[in-house]
Scaffold this active site. Structure first.
Site, mmCIF file in Angstrom:
data_model
loop_
_atom_site.group_PDB
_atom_site.id
_atom_site.type_symbol
_atom_site.label_atom_id
_atom_site.label_comp_id
_atom_site.label_asym_id
_atom_site.label_seq_id
_atom_site.Cartn_x
_atom_site.Cartn_y
_atom_site.Cartn_z
ATOM 1 N N ASP A 181 -7.423 -4.412 -0.060
ATOM 2 C CA ASP A 181 -6.542 -5.190 -0.922
ATOM 3 C C ASP A 181 -5.322 -4.401 -1.395
ATOM 4 O O ASP A 181 -5.418 -3.209 -1.720
ATOM 5 C CB ASP A 181 -7.377 -5.612 -2.159
ATOM 6 C CG ASP A 181 -6.682 -6.593 -3.054
ATOM 7 O OD1 ASP A 181 -6.495 -7.740 -2.624
ATOM 8 O OD2 ASP A 181 -6.319 -6.209 -4.187
ATOM 9 N N GLU A 243 -4.110 -5.275 3.564
ATOM 10 C CA GLU A 243 -3.240 -6.252 2.926
ATOM 11 C C GLU A 243 -2.068 -5.476 2.359
ATOM 12 O O GLU A 243 -2.187 -4.832 1.315
ATOM 13 C CB GLU A 243 -3.963 -7.026 1.827
ATOM 14 C CG GLU A 243 -3.155 -8.218 1.390
ATOM 15 C CD GLU A 243 -3.221 -8.537 -0.094
ATOM 16 O OE1 GLU A 243 -2.887 -9.666 -0.453
ATOM 17 O OE2 GLU A 243 -3.581 -7.674 -0.915
#
Ligand code: NOJ
Length: 467
Positions: A181, A243
């Protein structure tokens, strides 16, 4: 590979509490396998106060009781492997929950202002300053996202060390890789200098731009590669997908150590030929694109590209070379639902539960669903037969296995995006009028209704052998 994204809270409830859980995911793995996917990625299910849907992690090495137990996670991994599916978990190295014990036990693992107030002018992704006052110590801490998500200090060597243990914990339990993330937020300017005023729009859409700043110092520090290398060192053989919310031409320091990064340029490209072509070209040039058209953060396909273009968008996603990510429910044609006030950034709309069958709450739960169930236009999964959206996705994924070779963009009509993949030609019409298919396209192996080797109606798309 095709990776299927499961948002556990909204996939399948197994115990009637209205919230999806790990046993529910396990029970529905046959759906993922029948789709033809190669892997599942699960959004976070770790203990969390759920200030950010679980991206505020209070313990990286456990399962929130809402979602089950560690034994349920083990069972899920085993059941996925039995079906030939690889398993990716979602790890969040940029920040913890403010309720993670580290925040009190290791305050030096976080980033603090040296004054009684914000250290600089940085703005948080979901609005407001990036600095909040810790009521316990009276000091101000940095948070790139919600105030409940204090940023870890990756310049403190203890942090990569502790995080490496987290990755190894899950690898030892059998996971095959991770979606990682918010990596562009992992490393900031070491001097925490102000962001300068923006001279134009941001390169990718931002949830809040009230600061009018260019995020030059608050993200993507020039030495980011050192931190990414530490993540890789902890998981040398795992599939690592980053990401990274940057344009493709800024991804090199990340891609050096990761297998792939999401191509957000394509996810956000206005559905017109020129920007879509440009996004594909830029990401394909990296050779490590993870293609994605929707996820739990952004509008679903019918809302983004318009109902007419959904099948063409799916065809594009599933014919591009590399990794393709399918968000749960897209294969049913799910559209956004109402905002019901759970996520402060308004993302409930993209997170409504799966519609499985004709029973109450579409088989998602026997209880009261945490977010209402919204039926897709083609009906729930069990009702979708030949010619349905689910059938379209299955056919596309099966045909994907036959596609080989690099991507070579083709010229032609201005509203048509077309490319070659070895012996195949892919073409889609993004315009409002009928357009000619590329001359290289033979009789289609797959076509949207009304599309042929000669003409593509608006929203039409084909995959053909190259003539
Ligand atoms: C990206 C995740 O997909 C999103 O849901 C989350 O809010 C932010 N990162 C912060 O963790």
């Amino acid at each position: 590979m095709v990776v299927y994204q499961v948002y556990p809270r909204s996939f399948q409830d197994s115990d009637g509490d209205g919230v999806g859980d790990l046993d529910g995911v396990t029970a529905r793995l046959d759906h993922v396998a029948a789709l033809g996917a190669d892997a599942v990625w699960l959004s976070p299910f770790y203990p969390s106060p759920l200030a950010d849907g679980g991206y505020d992690v209070a313990d990286y090495r456990d399962v929130d009781p809402l979602f089950g137990t560690l034994a349920d996670a083990d069972a899920l991994i085993a059941a996925a492997h039995e079906r030939g599916l690889k398993v990716l978990f979602d790890v969040v190295p940029c920040h913890t929950s403010i309720e993670h014990p580290w925040f009190r036990e290791h305050p030096d693992w976080y980033v603090w202002s040296d004054r009684d107030g914000p250290q600089n002018n940085w703005r948080a992704t979901f609005g407001g300053p990036s600095w909040s006052r810790d009521e316990v110590s009276g000091r101000w801490y940095l948070h790139s996202f919600y105030p409940e998500q204090p940023d870890l200090d990756w310049r403190n060597p203890e942090v990569p060390r502790a995080f490496g243990e987290v990755l190894r914990f899950w690898l030892d339990r059998g996971v095959d890789g991770f979606r990682i993330d918010a990596l562009d937020r992992l490393m900031k300017d070491p001097q925490l200098r102000d962001d300068p005023p923006a001279s134009g729009p941001p390169p990718l859409p931002e949830a809040h731009m009230e600061g009018g700043l260019e995020q030059r110092n608050s993200r993507n520090a020039p030495d980011i590669g050192t931190a990414i290398a530490q993540l890789r060192a902890a998981a040398p053989d795992a599939l690592l997908v980053g990401e990274v919310y940057l344009l493709s031409n800024r991804l090199q320091p990340y891609l050096e150590h990761l297998d792939a990064c999401f191509c957000f340029e394509l996810l956000h490209a206005p559905w017109r030929a020129e920007p879509v072509r440009a996004a594909i070209a830029a990401a394909a040039a990296t050779g490590q694109a993870a293609w994605v058209l929707s996820n739990h953060d952004f509008p679903r396909l019918p809302d983004r590209v318009g109902p007419r273009n959904v099948r063409a968008a799916a065809l594009l996603l599933l014919t591009l070379p590399g990794l393709a990510f399918v968000y749960q429910g897209d294969e049913l044609g799910m559209a956004d639902g109402p905002d019901e006030g759970h996520d402060r950034a308004g993302r409930d709309r993209h997170r409504h539960p799966m519609a499985w069958d004709a029973s109450p709450n579409a088989g998602f739960t026997t209880g009261t669903p945490w977010l209402s169930v919204v039926a897709p236009a083609d009906g729930p999964a069990s009702e979708q037969r030949d010619g349905s959206m689910l059938d379209w996705y299955r056919s596309l994924i099966a045909l994907r296995r036959e596609l080989r070779g690099d991507l070579e963009l083709l010229g032609g009509e201005p509203d048509v995006v077309a490319f070659r993949r070895g012996e195949h030609v892919v073409a889609l019409n993004l315009g409002d009028a009928q357009a000619a298919a590329p001359a290289e396209a033979g009789e289609p192996l797959l076509a949207t209704p009304g599309a042929t080797a000669r003409a593509l109606p608006p929203g039409g798309a084909i995959v053909s052998p190259a003539t």
